[in-house]
Design an enzyme around this catalytic site. Structure first.
Site, PDB file in Angstrom:
ATOM      1  N   GLY A  10       0.724  -1.300  -0.125  1.00  0.00           N
ATOM      2  CA  GLY A  10       0.042  -0.084  -0.004  1.00  0.00           C
ATOM      3  C   GLY A  10       0.976   1.044  -0.051  1.00  0.00           C
ATOM      4  N   GLY A  15       1.290   3.361   4.442  1.00  0.00           N
ATOM      5  CA  GLY A  15       2.294   2.723   3.817  1.00  0.00           C
ATOM      6  C   GLY A  15       3.495   3.578   3.705  1.00  0.00           C
ATOM      7  N   HIS A 237     -20.804   8.704   5.928  1.00  0.00           N
ATOM      8  CA  HIS A 237     -20.678  10.420   5.845  1.00  0.00           C
ATOM      9  C   HIS A 237     -22.111  10.931   5.616  1.00  0.00           C
ATOM     10  CE1 HIS A 237     -18.928  14.206   5.244  1.00  0.00           C
ATOM     11  NE2 HIS A 237     -17.569  13.519   5.596  1.00  0.00           N
ATOM     12  N   SER A 251     -16.929  17.308   1.738  1.00  0.00           N
ATOM     13  CA  SER A 251     -16.294  17.411   2.822  1.00  0.00           C
ATOM     14  C   SER A 251     -16.851  17.887   4.103  1.00  0.00           C
ATOM     15  CB  SER A 251     -15.067  18.326   2.842  1.00  0.00           C
ATOM     16  OG  SER A 251     -14.465  18.335   3.831  1.00  0.00           O
ATOM     17  N   ARG A 298     -20.463  12.526  13.076  1.00  0.00           N
ATOM     18  CA  ARG A 298     -20.916  12.345  11.594  1.00  0.00           C
ATOM     19  C   ARG A 298     -22.082  11.034  11.964  1.00  0.00           C
ATOM     20  NH1 ARG A 298     -15.311  11.400   8.155  1.00  0.00           N
ATOM     21  NH2 ARG A 298     -14.988  13.669   8.015  1.00  0.00           N
ATOM     22  N   SER A 420      -8.918  10.958  10.523  1.00  0.00           N
ATOM     23  CA  SER A 420      -8.198   9.723   9.510  1.00  0.00           C
ATOM     24  C   SER A 420      -6.849   9.983   8.835  1.00  0.00           C
ATOM     25  CB  SER A 420      -9.321   9.740   8.416  1.00  0.00           C
ATOM     26  OG  SER A 420      -9.437  10.950   7.613  1.00  0.00           O
ATOM     27  N   LEU A 421      -6.933  11.384   8.507  1.00  0.00           N
ATOM     28  CA  LEU A 421      -5.452  11.518   7.938  1.00  0.00           C
ATOM     29  C   LEU A 421      -4.296  11.515   9.263  1.00  0.00           C
ATOM     30  CD1 LEU A 421      -5.996  14.653   5.512  1.00  0.00           C
ATOM     31  CD2 LEU A 421      -5.352  12.317   4.959  1.00  0.00           C
TER      32      LEU A 421
END
Length: 629
Positions: A10, A15, A237, A251, A298, A420-421
């Protein structure tokens, strides 16, 4: 013997960060990707990355970031990894800066931060509305430096097929297939890191994810003995634009920058939205959750939209009312254009409407799996995780590590936006450092992998390919995948019930049998995409069974997993001594005692076998329920 080497599967943020840390420690890395690394799904993340920098002077704190993440996930995440991630977030942002990432800034030159769901402070750093792309490109440039020095070798357009396990069950490499020539080869390694992303295609086309987000790599590890954890928790979402080919993410930054969600108060009102007076609009998130309004977490926002459209009959649109308005038209066009330009262009291109002059039409779509491969951690004395421990991000298979969206470690029952990031970057870095410690502990007496093991595995994978190429049934993998997505969306979606989940398990078994005889429609031995897709689809069906069985077994409502039959409503009164609230709190604690556990799924020939692990609650024990009102 030669220096220990590592395989990373990945090329997204997880990764690349793992590759970077391993190569920087002097160990050679072979990186496998289904496509060019810079096309990895991390580029699709839009809104930002969380870190407490308090550039807005709101007296934000790392402790509050920890609490928001733990409570947002309904206490289901092990808390030491969450604590360590939030504490390291500011340092990660500064590292990205030094890599050249062009974060948006204030007129004074400070890093700008915006509001995101489930929090009350502005702690999300961003690069317009293409943050994931900027972060990925920054780390990719650092990995390319090691590639130019011969420390990293990339195999792009190669697909991971299976692990190589020695007689002791230790991971010693992989078998992979060249997606162009269909050559199947074995690659030996002393450790393997899986960073293969999510599994949103289980719900396609009602998903925001790439067509490559199949979860196949994680599923293949699961089928060889790796545990899956909390797979039943899948985030929908709340704001995605609906499309015929797929649903596209709008977003959460749109809400964070002041966007408002509403529907007409009158059912069936078909007037143009700009002509509907304010008094005749229902801003339901602001009424349901006055403390957070449009930036509620969310899972709550998605269920509120479901309630307003499916139960109250107030949805808009010509497809049965499965839409609500996301309105930016009251905001300054120049300001929004600078901060949300990427998503505005997506909506203009695919909907043919300018969001600055007409409200967007949106509905919840499958987006992110909180569950994934089970990974370990070693708790440190300060309540976080022990740096450089070989246990961190190790799966239950020795020598196999996992990071990014394909692991389960940081989000519990629901992920906060912009975490998440952060989790992808942080987990990749930690996994890389853990692998280095693991390699250093191997010593100099490493044994070469017995040649019979890769030879047998190559033969097995070639036989699978041959069987698929020979099949002459009436079904096609593409038809079956379409039915899989429809099944999961309808019966394992935002709202769930046990009868529908039981029905879904039976239907998945039928799809599995149908796939055995599905014809590919092509027999080419060069770049046969149908072959690769059929293999991935089989793994998707296995994962769908894990998601569904976990959801069937969990008779409660927690985060993204919602069963109305087991919902415990929060009373309006919230004060000690109120009999109704005290009775509710007693029920909530009793439910936690039963269900505040991690679901572990192990593969068997008869389907997933479930067991449960206690959650580490050592940082912030659950004393009261999450309440966004």
């Amino acid at each position: 013997m030669s220096k220990p080497n590592v395989i990373v599967i990945g090329g997204g943020l997880g990764g690349l960060w793992a590759t970077l840390r391993i190569a920087d420690a002097g160990f050679p890395v072979t990186l496998f990707s289904l496509f060019e690394v810079k096309r990895s799904h991390s580029v699709c993340a839009q809104g930002g990355i969380n870190a407490v920098l308090d550039t807005k002077g709101q007296h934000d704190s790392i402790g509050q970031h920890i609490i928001d993440t733990i409570k947002g996930g309904e206490y289901l995440a092990n808390q030491p990894p969450v604590k360590a991630m939030c504490e390291d977030a500011p340092g990660l942002i500064r590292t990205f800066e030094r890599m050249g990432v062009t974060f948006s800034r204030t007129p004074e030159g400070l890093l700008d931060q915006r509001l995101f769901g489930g929090v009350k402070n502005k702690r999300t750093c961003f690069a317009g509305a293409s943050t994931g792309q900027q972060l990925l490109y920054g780390v990719d440039q650092q990995v390319r430096r090691f590639e130019s020095e011969g420390k990293v070798v990339k195999h792009e357009w190669w697909e991971f097929l299976s692990l190589l396990l020695d007689a002791d069950g230790i991971c010693r490499g992989i078998v992979a297939m060249d997606l162009k020539s269909l050559e199947v080869r074995a690659f030996a390694a002393d450790a393997v890191v899986v960073a293969s992303g999510g599994m949103g295609q289980l719900y396609a086309p009602k998903s925001t994810t790439s067509t490559n987000s199949t979860g196949a790599a994680a599923s293949r590890c699961y089928r060889q003995g790796a545990w899956m954890a909390n797979a039943e928790f899948f985030q929908f979402h709340p704001t995605a634009m609906m499309g015929h080919d797929k649903n596209r993410l709008m977003s959460e930054a749109a809400r964070g920058e002041g966007g408002r969600i509403w529907v007409p108060k009158t059912p069936g009102d078909r007037r143009p939205p700009k002509t509907i007076p304010e008094a005749e609009r229902f801003y339901f998130l602001e009424e349901f959750f006055p403390a957070y309004g449009n930036t509620v977490a969310r899972d709550e926002a998605a269920r509120a939209i479901w309630t307003v459209t499916r139960q109250m009959g107030l949805g808009i649109g010509g497809d049965g009312g499965d839409r609500v308005y996301l309105d930016l038209t009251h905001l300054d066009a120049a300001f929004i254009g600078a901060r949300l330009g990427a998503i505005l262009e997506i909506y203009r291109k695919f909907a043919g409407v300018d969001p600055m002059t007409e409200p967007m039409e949106i509905f919840p779509a499958a987006h992110y799996g909180m569950g994934g491969l089970w990974v370990d951690f070693e708790r440190s004395a300060d309540g976080g995780i022990q740096p450089d421990s070989p246990r961190n991000h190790a799966t239950n298979i020795p020598g196999l590590y996992a990071c990014g969206e394909c692991d389960y470690a940081y989000h519990g029952a629901n992920r906060l936006g912009a975490n998440s990031l952060l989790s992808a970057s942080y987990s990749g870095r930690v996994a890389g450092e853990s692998v280095v410690s693991y390699l250093k502990g191997l010593g100099s007496d490493r044994r070469a992998l017995a040649p019979a093991i890769p030879q047998a595995e190559i033969a097995r994978q070639q036989a699978i390919n041959a069987d698929l190429m020979r099949a002459e049934g009436s079904d096609t993998p593409y038809r079956i995948q379409k039915e899989l997505g429809a099944l999961m969306t309808a019966k394992v979606g935002v709202v769930r019930s046990n009868p529908e989940l039981e029905s879904a398990l039976g239907e998945l078994a039928v799809l599995r049998e149908r796939l055995r005889n599905a014809r590919l429609g092509e027999s080419s031995t060069w770049s046969n995409q149908s072959l690769a897709f059929a293999r991935q689809l089989g793994d998707m069906i296995e994962l769908a069974a894990v998601v569904t069985k976990g959801a069937l077994a969990r008779d409660e409502c927690r985060g993204a997993h919602y069963k109305p039959a087991f919902h415990i409503p929060i009373p309006e009164g919230r004060f000690a001594g109120d009999p109704e609230f005290e009775a509710y709190r007693d029920r909530w604690h009793a439910n936690n005692a039963q269900w505040l556990k991690t679901t572990i799924a192990e593969h068997t020939d008869d389907g997933p076998r479930l067991s449960y692990q206690e959650v580490d609650l050592s940082v912030y024990p659950p004393t009261e329920p999450r309440d966004y009102r």
